[in-house]
Design a protein around this motif. Structure first.
Motif, short mmCIF file in Angstrom:
data_model
loop_
_atom_site.label_atom_id
_atom_site.label_comp_id
_atom_site.label_asym_id
_atom_site.label_seq_id
_atom_site.Cartn_x
_atom_site.Cartn_y
_atom_site.Cartn_z
N ASP A 1 73.84 -14.69 -75.38
CA ASP A 1 75.03 -15.52 -75.20
C ASP A 1 75.05 -16.16 -73.82
O ASP A 1 74.38 -15.70 -72.90
N PRO A 2 75.89 -17.18 -73.68
CA PRO A 2 76.02 -17.77 -72.34
C PRO A 2 76.51 -16.73 -71.34
O PRO A 2 77.36 -15.91 -71.65
N THR A 3 75.94 -16.79 -70.17
CA THR A 3 76.30 -15.81 -69.16
C THR A 3 77.08 -16.49 -68.04
O THR A 3 76.86 -17.66 -67.74
N SER A 4 77.96 -15.72 -67.45
CA SER A 4 78.67 -16.32 -66.32
C SER A 4 77.91 -16.04 -65.04
O SER A 4 77.18 -15.06 -64.93
N LEU A 5 78.07 -16.92 -64.11
CA LEU A 5 77.32 -16.79 -62.87
C LEU A 5 78.15 -16.09 -61.81
O LEU A 5 79.37 -16.01 -61.94
N PRO A 6 77.50 -15.63 -60.76
CA PRO A 6 78.25 -14.92 -59.72
C PRO A 6 79.42 -15.74 -59.18
O PRO A 6 79.33 -16.96 -59.07
N MET A 7 80.47 -15.07 -58.86
CA MET A 7 81.68 -15.76 -58.41
C MET A 7 81.49 -16.49 -57.10
O MET A 7 82.21 -17.44 -56.80
N THR A 8 80.50 -16.05 -56.33
CA THR A 8 80.28 -16.70 -55.05
C THR A 8 79.86 -18.16 -55.23
O THR A 8 79.96 -18.97 -54.32
N LEU A 9 79.42 -18.48 -56.42
CA LEU A 9 79.04 -19.87 -56.69
C LEU A 9 80.23 -20.80 -56.48
O LEU A 9 80.09 -21.92 -55.98
N TYR A 10 81.39 -20.33 -56.88
CA TYR A 10 82.55 -21.20 -56.86
C TYR A 10 83.26 -21.24 -55.52
O TYR A 10 84.29 -21.89 -55.37
N SER A 11 82.70 -20.53 -54.56
CA SER A 11 83.28 -20.68 -53.22
C SER A 11 82.18 -20.90 -52.20
O SER A 11 82.30 -20.55 -51.05
N CYS A 12 81.13 -21.55 -52.66
CA CYS A 12 79.99 -21.76 -51.77
C CYS A 12 80.25 -22.98 -50.90
O CYS A 12 80.39 -24.10 -51.39
N LYS A 13 80.25 -22.77 -49.61
CA LYS A 13 80.62 -23.87 -48.72
C LYS A 13 79.54 -24.91 -48.58
O LYS A 13 79.79 -26.06 -48.27
N SER A 14 78.30 -24.47 -48.78
CA SER A 14 77.22 -25.38 -48.47
C SER A 14 76.73 -26.18 -49.67
O SER A 14 75.98 -27.13 -49.52
N LEU A 15 77.18 -25.82 -50.84
CA LEU A 15 76.62 -26.42 -52.05
C LEU A 15 76.99 -27.90 -52.17
O LEU A 15 78.17 -28.25 -52.13
N LYS A 16 75.97 -28.72 -52.34
CA LYS A 16 76.24 -30.15 -52.46
C LYS A 16 75.93 -30.67 -53.85
O LYS A 16 76.55 -31.61 -54.33
N ILE A 17 74.91 -30.08 -54.43
CA ILE A 17 74.50 -30.56 -55.75
C ILE A 17 74.42 -29.36 -56.67
O ILE A 17 73.76 -28.38 -56.37
N LEU A 18 75.07 -29.47 -57.79
CA LEU A 18 75.06 -28.35 -58.73
C LEU A 18 74.80 -28.87 -60.12
O LEU A 18 75.43 -29.81 -60.59
N ARG A 19 73.86 -28.22 -60.77
CA ARG A 19 73.63 -28.55 -62.16
C ARG A 19 73.51 -27.28 -62.96
O ARG A 19 72.68 -26.44 -62.66
N LEU A 20 74.35 -27.13 -63.96
CA LEU A 20 74.29 -25.96 -64.82
C LEU A 20 73.96 -26.42 -66.23
O LEU A 20 74.58 -27.35 -66.74
N SER A 21 73.00 -25.76 -66.83
CA SER A 21 72.59 -26.22 -68.17
C SER A 21 72.53 -25.09 -69.16
O SER A 21 72.02 -24.02 -68.89
N HIS A 22 73.05 -25.37 -70.30
CA HIS A 22 72.93 -24.54 -71.49
C HIS A 22 73.65 -23.21 -71.44
O HIS A 22 74.85 -23.16 -71.40
N LYS A 23 72.91 -22.11 -71.42
CA LYS A 23 73.62 -20.87 -71.69
C LYS A 23 74.38 -20.36 -70.45
O LYS A 23 74.11 -19.29 -69.92
N VAL A 24 75.31 -21.19 -70.03
CA VAL A 24 76.11 -20.82 -68.87
C VAL A 24 77.57 -20.85 -69.26
O VAL A 24 78.02 -21.80 -69.90
N LEU A 25 78.27 -19.84 -68.87
CA LEU A 25 79.70 -19.81 -69.13
C LEU A 25 80.42 -20.12 -67.83
O LEU A 25 80.24 -19.43 -66.83
N VAL A 26 81.19 -21.17 -67.85
CA VAL A 26 81.91 -21.54 -66.65
C VAL A 26 83.20 -20.73 -66.62
O VAL A 26 84.18 -21.05 -67.28
N ASP A 27 83.12 -19.67 -65.85
CA ASP A 27 84.22 -18.72 -65.81
C ASP A 27 84.65 -18.58 -64.37
O ASP A 27 83.94 -17.98 -63.56
N LEU A 28 85.77 -19.14 -64.03
CA LEU A 28 86.12 -19.26 -62.62
C LEU A 28 86.93 -18.09 -62.09
O LEU A 28 87.78 -17.56 -62.79
#
Lengths: 438, 435
Positions: free
Chosen positions: A130-157
């Motif tokens: 099943d789609p997996t959720s990614l670590p929560m630190t992703l959603y508070s990453c200060k340096s991230l400029k480009i993000l691409r999530l594909s397919h079995k990813v659950l966007v769980d904030l």
């Protein structure tokens, strides 16, 4: 004696000098390794002492499945090599195919990468789980400029999200926890400029709202096939006042809503199915500079009445029967048209009444049209008349390109001769032909 | 030269302004200013030191040590071509491809010289050329090409390579090596080795162009370029591609020092340009990747095989590399290099206080392995007949049967502990006897 020692010294020096590459500065060696596929780069670990940890300083790591057929996933390599990598990470590209083991702890390495100052993250997961959720630190990453999530990813904030540097976001066939997820995501990206979304299956979002005050580019692709005619209640809502570029490919038949878009400049509109409310949509495109459109029967009426006052370049793909008619009326509505590309239809066009009755030629033909292209020319009389019309009335024409359809034409040479024989009002214009072989 | 010639030359020379450049070996050259200024380092020197710099032989601009006269003339040729604004991107690309054809040694020198002059386009060009040389070659080949000293210890060599190979059987071995790796790392840290903190602020476009260059499918920098597939085969599941605005998402970081002085990254330009041309499939096709990847896989296997044999020979002990037969009965079975590697690495654990004796050995099914130095027990040297140990391909820990009853526990302990590390062992395989 001195001679021989001198000679020896020279020889030693020569041998020492032979290794040129190791004397290059670290930065440069890393630059070189950046262009080497990661497995090769990692293998340089065993070359010599100098190279031992060189690859671990690579700022960008690219892990891709090398072979879709093989049973081995790049995950194994990834898992092991990342333990060795130490340097700050600028970019991480992880593409894990269907052969990725289901117990792979993908989150762990994503979290590690984010910790190291990641600016670019491209994450694609296609495992069979099943789609997996990614670590929560992703959603508070200060340096991230480009993000691409594909397919079995659950966007769980998580409860607090903030992505202050995120400029480019791409969500490919991901699944959202709920409707709210997307809204919250977008509202926590204050500098988001470009967004690309594709949807294939039900992703838990019925009303897909794109609301971002500074968004400049939006690409939306909905390939969900809602075959049944009943209204699923799904729709797309676009509320992006700063939008300049819009690309929509929607085959789902969902309804739409688009709010004010005063800055819209380029629009690609590939919507094949019948839509409700497209009138409003089409009208919101009236100030664009570039338009690429699939023109369906239902759109014709509305389309023919819109005044595209700033349009300079267009590409029209008719999905209707009287495309010629619509083209000519379109030409009347586009005073500044510079570049026009039209594809013909498989249906024989109904000759337009316009040019046989026309009082005046469209303004663009006399003042601005410089490039004209016709795709899939089939040699029919009506089509030839159209070409003749354009060639004889476009005063400013520089190039006209006719792509010959080999399916429809029997003899291309004759066709080409025929078309070349048409007298052109613009003497300096060139007539080009494109054929499909060669 | 006749006086007439001199008279003709002089006015021409008066038109262009020249700069004097001095290389570390003392030789001084006169170069047209506009060509020399194409190099950021020279440009900065001139601007910093004022107009007087480089204007005459006496105050020639001294170039960094890594620029020798031969390289300087090469670089100036490069600049001479590229500083002309009217050339098309295709022309430039063709020129670059011809320009970069030279032997490896000169390529390294060129990269070094370009780097010291901060001429980023040329640095990129030569780096990529060097990368192409490295790609797909075995470490031995690379060492030979670049004349690298073979100065790693055997353990250093064996250790990481195993870890990086993607074979599930290697997992078996990797657990044993995990501890050893930690040990070595700690030792390195103690030595005060620092990994440089390289905070690399690059622009969004730079990152994207890098990724685009590496990935054929992530193609999209030109907004106005649309893929036909979406229109015609709308039933296909097409994923959108990442794109960046051509008109520049101008988020160029303030500290984009890594971009260098020359603002146009030709790598970026190339990517953008190649997408501008209306190719049907819109892919940036360098045609090298998949082929080289295949080659790489083969080479890695080759290398592993070679490493195994050469290592064993060089270890100074008489060991014969014998292939580990998975079936345990020596059945003829084609072995991959990984199996060989597997067989060759009967693992050793490191004691905190003991120098590991590292012996990777390939063991034939019918051979014996001597295990000594078991912690916590009497130790002593025990012989175990490895024909009883069968490694199942897909699973671990290994199974074994027909082990003499009185030894069964011991063998089980040894093998299970080597896999799960409840305590540390030192296994020393010192003698091998072929049965």
């Amino acid at each position: 004696m001195p001679k021989t020692t001198e000679y020896c010294d020279e020889k030693i020096e020569e041998i020492l000098c032979e290794d040129r590459i190791s004397s290059l500065p670290d930065d440069l060696l890393v630059t070189i390794l950046l262009s080497v596929p990661l497995k090769d780069a990692a293998a340089t670990m065993i070359l010599s002492k100098r190279w031992r940890f060189m690859w671990t300083m690579l700022p960008i790591l690219v892990y891709k499945e090398s072979d879709v057929e093989s049973k081995n996933s790049v995950w194994d390599f990834l898992d092991k090599s990342l333990e060795l990598h130490k340097a700050p990470l600028l970019g991480m590209y992880m593409q894990l195919g269907p052969q990725c083991p289901l117990d792979a702890d993908v989150g762990k390495w994503v979290a590690m990468a984010l910790d190291r100052g990641l600016a670019l993250l491209i994450f694609e997961l296609r495992w069979s789980a099943d789609p997996t959720s990614l670590p929560m630190t992703l959603y508070s990453c200060k340096s991230l400029k480009i993000l691409r999530l594909s397919h079995k990813v659950l966007v769980d904030l998580p409860s607090s999200i903030w992505l202050p540097s995120l400029q480019i976001l791409e969500l490919n066939c991901v699944v959202y926890k709920n409707e709210d997820s997307l809204k919250r995501f977008l509202s926590s990206c204050p500098v988001l400029e470009s967004m690309t979304v594709t949807r294939e299956k039900d992703d838990n979002v019925k009303i897909f709202t794109v609301k971002a005050p500074y968004l400049l580019d939006l690409s939306y692709g909905n390939y969900m096939s809602d075959d049944d005619e009943e209204d699923t209640g799904r729709c797309l809502v676009i509320d992006t006042p700063a939008l300049t570029y819009l690309d929509i490919a929607d085959y789902s038949g969902n309804s739409w809503s688009i709010e004010n878009t005063p800055c819209l400049e380029e629009v690609y509109f590939n919507v094949d199915r019948s839509l409700l409310g497209f009138d409003k949509f089409l009208r919101s495109f009236s100030k664009v500079l570039f338009l690429e459109l699939i023109l369906t029967d239902k759109m014709i009426v509305c389309f023919s009445t819109i005044e595209f006052s700033r349009l300079t370049k267009c590409k029209l793909f008719p999905n209707n029967s009287n495309w010629m008619d619509s083209l000519v009326s379109f030409l009347h509505n586009t005073p500044k048209l510079n570049n026009c590309c039209q594809k013909t239809n498989h249906q024989p066009p109904i000759a337009s009444m316009w040019w046989s009755q026309s009082i005046s030629d469209p303004e663009c033909l006399s003042s601005s049209l410089e490039k004209f292209e016709l795709i899939d020319y089939g040699g029919r009389e009506e089509e030839r008349e159209l070409v003749e019309y354009i060639l004889t009335t476009s005063i400013c024409l520089k190039t006209a390109t006719i792509s010959l359809s080999t399916l429809k034409l029997e003899d291309e040479d004759i066709t080409m001769k025929e078309l070349k024989a048409i007298p052109r009002v613009s003497i300096t214009s060139h007539l080009f032909f494109k054929t499909s072989h060669k | 030269m006749s006086e007439a010639d001199m008279a003709i030359i002089k006015p021409e020379m008066m038109m262009k302004s020249y700069i004097w450049l001095e290389t570390t070996d003392g030789s001084i050259q006169q170069v047209e200013q506009e060509i020399a200024m194409y190099c950021p380092m020279i440009c900065h020197e001139v601007l910093q030191k004022g107009l007087g710099a480089g204007s005459s032989k006496n105050c020639a601009i001294s170039l960094p040590q890594r620029v020798n006269p031969a390289m300087l003339s090469l670089i100036l040729d490069y600049c001479r071509f590229h500083q002309v604004p009217g050339r098309s991107n295709k022309e430039r690309k063709v020129h670059d491809e011809k320009f970069i054809r030279m032997d490896t040694k000169r390529l390294c020198e060129l990269a070094s010289a370009a780097d010291s002059l901060q001429l980023k386009p040329l640095v990129d060009l030569s780096s990529r050329a060097l990368a192409r040389i490295i790609e797909g070659k075995t470490p031995e080949e690379i060492r030979e090409i670049f004349h690298l000293p073979d100065d790693l210890t055997e353990e250093e060599k064996l250790e990481p390579l195993k870890n990086l190979m993607d074979d599930p059987r290697i997992r078996l071995l990797n657990r044993l090596y995990a501890k050893k790796r930690k040990e070595l790392k700690e030792r390195e840290k103690l030595k005060g080795k620092e990994v440089e903190e390289r905070v690399d602020e690059r622009s969004v476009d730079d990152l994207l162009s890098f990724i685009n260059g590496k990935d054929h499918k992530v193609v999209k920098t030109s907004k106005s370029k649309k893929k036909n597939k979406k229109r015609k085969e709308h039933k296909n599941k097409v994923s959108h591609n990442l794109h960046s605005k051509q008109q520049g998402v101008q988020i160029v970081d303030e500290t984009a020092s890594s971009l260098g002085g020359v603002s146009n990254l030709p790598s970026m330009e190339e990517d953008i340009f190649s997408l501008k041309t209306d190719s049907e499939d819109g892919y940036v096709d360098d045609g090298m990747d998949p082929v080289l990847k295949e080659m790489l896989d083969r080479e890695v296997e080759d290398f592993a095989r070679r490493l195994n044999s050469s290592w064993v020979l060089s270890s100074g002990q008489e060991r014969q590399p014998v292939h580990f037969s998975i079936n345990g009965n020596g059945a003829t079975r084609r072995l991959t290099a990984f199996q060989v590697m597997l067989g060759s690495l009967i693992l050793l654990m490191v004691f905190g206080w003991q120098v590991p004796e590292f012996c990777g050995v390939t063991v034939k099914g019918n051979s014996r392995v001597r295990i000594s130095g078991l912690t916590g027990t009497e130790g002593g040297d025990e012989w175990f007949d490895l024909s009883y140990i069968i490694l199942d391909e897909a699973s671990d820990p290994p199974k074994y049967d027909n082990v003499p009853a009185d030894r069964e526990d011991l063998v089980r302990d040894v093998l299970s502990s080597t896999l799960l590390f409840p305590f540390e062992l030192q296994l020393c395989i010192s003698e091998l006897e072929l049965l």
